[in-house]
Design a protein around this motif. Sequence first.
Motif, PDB file in Angstrom:
ATOM      1  N   ASN A   1       0.817  -1.209   0.000  1.00 40.30           N
ATOM      2  CA  ASN A   1       0.000   0.000   0.000  1.00 40.30           C
ATOM      3  C   ASN A   1       0.855   1.265   0.000  1.00 40.30           C
ATOM      4  OD1 ASN A   1      -1.650   2.164   0.758  1.00 40.30           O
ATOM      5  ND2 ASN A   1      -3.125   0.808   1.731  1.00 40.30           N
ATOM      6  N   TRP A   2       1.716   1.419   0.978  1.00 43.15           N
ATOM      7  CA  TRP A   2       2.518   2.646   1.066  1.00 43.15           C
ATOM      8  C   TRP A   2       3.607   2.701   0.003  1.00 43.15           C
ATOM      9  CZ3 TRP A   2       3.833   5.520   6.158  1.00 43.15           C
ATOM     10  CH2 TRP A   2       2.640   5.914   6.784  1.00 43.15           C
ATOM     11  N   TYR A   3       4.220   1.546  -0.268  1.00 41.83           N
ATOM     12  CA  TYR A   3       5.267   1.538  -1.304  1.00 41.83           C
ATOM     13  C   TYR A   3       4.698   2.013  -2.631  1.00 41.83           C
ATOM     14  CZ  TYR A   3       8.530  -1.270   1.528  1.00 41.83           C
ATOM     15  OH  TYR A   3       9.398  -1.717   2.473  1.00 41.83           O
ATOM     16  N   GLU A   4       3.499   1.512  -2.970  1.00 45.20           N
ATOM     17  CA  GLU A   4       2.914   1.881  -4.257  1.00 45.20           C
ATOM     18  C   GLU A   4       2.490   3.345  -4.262  1.00 45.20           C
ATOM     19  OE1 GLU A   4      -0.082  -1.092  -4.872  1.00 45.20           O
ATOM     20  OE2 GLU A   4       1.394  -2.557  -5.543  1.00 45.20           O
ATOM     21  N   ARG A   5       2.028   3.814  -3.113  1.00 44.88           N
ATOM     22  CA  ARG A   5       1.714   5.243  -3.034  1.00 44.88           C
ATOM     23  C   ARG A   5       2.961   6.077  -3.287  1.00 44.88           C
ATOM     24  NH1 ARG A   5      -1.312   6.645   2.439  1.00 44.88           N
ATOM     25  NH2 ARG A   5      -0.920   8.756   1.723  1.00 44.88           N
ATOM     26  N   GLU A   6       4.103   5.600  -2.767  1.00 45.27           N
ATOM     27  CA  GLU A   6       5.327   6.369  -2.970  1.00 45.27           C
ATOM     28  C   GLU A   6       5.739   6.357  -4.439  1.00 45.27           C
ATOM     29  OE1 GLU A   6       8.717   5.392  -0.453  1.00 45.27           O
ATOM     30  OE2 GLU A   6       9.960   6.558  -1.816  1.00 45.27           O
ATOM     31  N   VAL A   7       5.633   5.192  -5.082  1.00 41.90           N
ATOM     32  CA  VAL A   7       5.990   5.122  -6.504  1.00 41.90           C
ATOM     33  C   VAL A   7       5.053   6.015  -7.320  1.00 41.90           C
ATOM     34  CG1 VAL A   7       6.088   3.610  -8.501  1.00 41.90           C
ATOM     35  CG2 VAL A   7       7.036   2.863  -6.328  1.00 41.90           C
ATOM     36  N   PHE A   8       3.776   6.009  -6.980  1.00 39.92           N
ATOM     37  CA  PHE A   8       2.822   6.879  -7.673  1.00 39.92           C
ATOM     38  C   PHE A   8       3.197   8.340  -7.465  1.00 39.92           C
ATOM     39  CE2 PHE A   8      -0.940   9.582  -6.947  1.00 39.92           C
ATOM     40  CZ  PHE A   8      -1.327   9.710  -8.263  1.00 39.92           C
ATOM     41  N   ASP A   9       3.560   8.673  -6.234  1.00 43.30           N
ATOM     42  CA  ASP A   9       3.919  10.046  -5.899  1.00 43.30           C
ATOM     43  C   ASP A   9       5.160  10.490  -6.673  1.00 43.30           C
ATOM     44  OD1 ASP A   9       4.287  12.437  -4.676  1.00 43.30           O
ATOM     45  OD2 ASP A   9       4.496  11.658  -2.647  1.00 43.30           O
ATOM     46  N   MET A  10       6.162   9.626  -6.710  1.00 41.94           N
ATOM     47  CA  MET A  10       7.455  10.016  -7.260  1.00 41.94           C
ATOM     48  C   MET A  10       7.538   9.847  -8.777  1.00 41.94           C
ATOM     49  SD  MET A  10       9.361  11.167  -4.967  1.00 41.94           S
ATOM     50  CE  MET A  10       8.804  11.567  -3.351  1.00 41.94           C
TER      51      MET A  10
END
Lengths: 187, 453
Positions: free
Chosen positions: A120-129
């Motif tokens: 969940n958080w890892y993918e949010r970070e990839v989406f963000d970056m």
Amino acid sequence: MRVSAGGILNKMNQSSILGRIEEKFSALVNETHSRPGQDTVIINKSGIVELARFLKEDNDLKFNILADLTAVDYWKKDPRFQVVYHFLSLENRFRIRVKVPVRESDCEVPTLCGLWPAANWYEREVFDMFGIKFEGHPDLRRILMYPGFEGHPLRKDYPKTRHQPIIEYRELPVHGSKNTTTYRNKK
Amino acid sequence: MTDHLDHDNTFFEQTGEKEMFVNFGPSHPSTHGVIRIKLIADGEFVKKTEIDIGYLHRGFEKECESSSYTQCFPYTDRLNYVSPLINNFGFAKAVEDLMGLKVPERGEYIRVIMSELSRLTDHLTCVGASTMELGAFTAFLYMMKAREWLYEVIESVTGAHLTVSYARVGGVKADLPATFSEHCLKVLADTSRVLEEVDILITRNRIFYDRTRDVGVMTKEEAISYGVTGPFLRSTGIDYDVRKAFPYHVYDRFDFEIPVGWKGDNYDRYLVRMEEMRQSISIIRQALKTIPAGPTNVDSEGNVIDAASMADLGKSGRTSNLINMEARVEPTLEGSEKRFHTLIRDDNRKAGLPPKDRAYTNIEALINHFKIVMDGHGIQPPKGETYSFVEGGNGELGFYVVSDGTSHPWRVRCRPPCFPIMAGLHNVLEKGQIADIVATFGSVNMIAGELDR
């Protein structure tokens, strides 16, 4: 307090993992290699969830930890992005890297949230970056940057020097002059 | 800006009739950094939480992409700023893996000693701060005192308390000072006494026990599903430690044990950290006993020689033996009397700066120095990628480095050990009361520097 020695338990040989994956996912795997000593699978994005489930649930492998999930922007190449997964098997002490090429025009990868909540958080970070979307993600929004941020900072075409002040910089008087200046140049 | 508010509203709107919305942070004194916990409380009980991170995002990964490999080291200091040496060595190890370099044995021993000193400072900070938040101010002061002693040891080696930048690709910056062993052993003895004192004060303290036992419980399955590592994972009863599971440097030569808890609550995490500190002290003591000897500043005939006379030899044409000599360097050349040499640094000319005595006395080393330092030359690992990991203070600290063959990394990804813990923390907090948040949060040892990068 229980104290354990925690040694290495290599029941199965790590080298046979790639062979099994190639055999099982022959239609979807693009390439496998072990340079430099780290097993890597490059797979089409349609196969990532199946592969992850296989790695997690297979009794000989038991990759139970999603150690890391990130992406790389190979700017000016096609496909432009690669989403990179690192899996770890606590029981067998195996590690494997799985990479999924992603085109810029079709910037979407299936989510692994169903298998590991860690995604969940890892993918949010990839989406963000990077601006890579994860299909089926329950809560895909920015995590490190603020929601009003424009662009995706780890893309290679995002200039490092670009400023996005939330509040406009104040005009400050210049010493010995009637002019004023802002603290930094605006973009 | 508006959708930021919108999102806050969607969480806020879930607040029920008799519930209360509370903002915990982002600058609450007990958050150890900037982080915001939004929570909906029913009386004293936490119903729902959402953790908001990113307040300390400084673009570590973006900065690294536009820096040379050597320039990345100061940035890694600022990831986990309580144990910066481990970050240094983690990044250095990633670049070494890319280049296939092997750190000389003495260099690896120094890395192990310095890593364990850092782990001590990390755990001392965490245990000290979390006990202070539960009212045990004495323990905090004792532990900060011990941490200061350890920082003095680190300063005597690296020249700095926090921003050490001590690692180099292929080794470490400089050798240990001459009196290091005695100084370090004395500080370790003092630190173990502090640990004993804190143990007596805290471990069987009724108030501390009641505030931490069965509070902030994370089960094994939860910890695994969120990818949690480090003391947090070990407190749930899983004996995963990178130092044992995937031994790096020379960790496989030391006799140490991995403490594990059985409940995964705050009290277990406290016990695990206390025991890990004792194990770290034991590792350092073993390493100091078995570390290979340092350099002897002598020429090929056994005479001590300094750099100036070496230069004189070169000028007068007596160069035949020069390559086999090591010279004593004037303090003014290095800025300190400590030296770096091939026993602590790989002598691969493509990665390590040549020893200063060479750089000042022969042209090949001068060219080599120039090639490493100049922008666009520098360290150039071959094309490829690697994921390299070390045991940080909070768990597995990974660096995924992609090289395109130039002197600047194409991509540096830091896998911060705090990140998965914070991703799963809402599960832990939602089981408890508002007052427990402080106790649980203290035992996580969140470091905003590495969480937000």
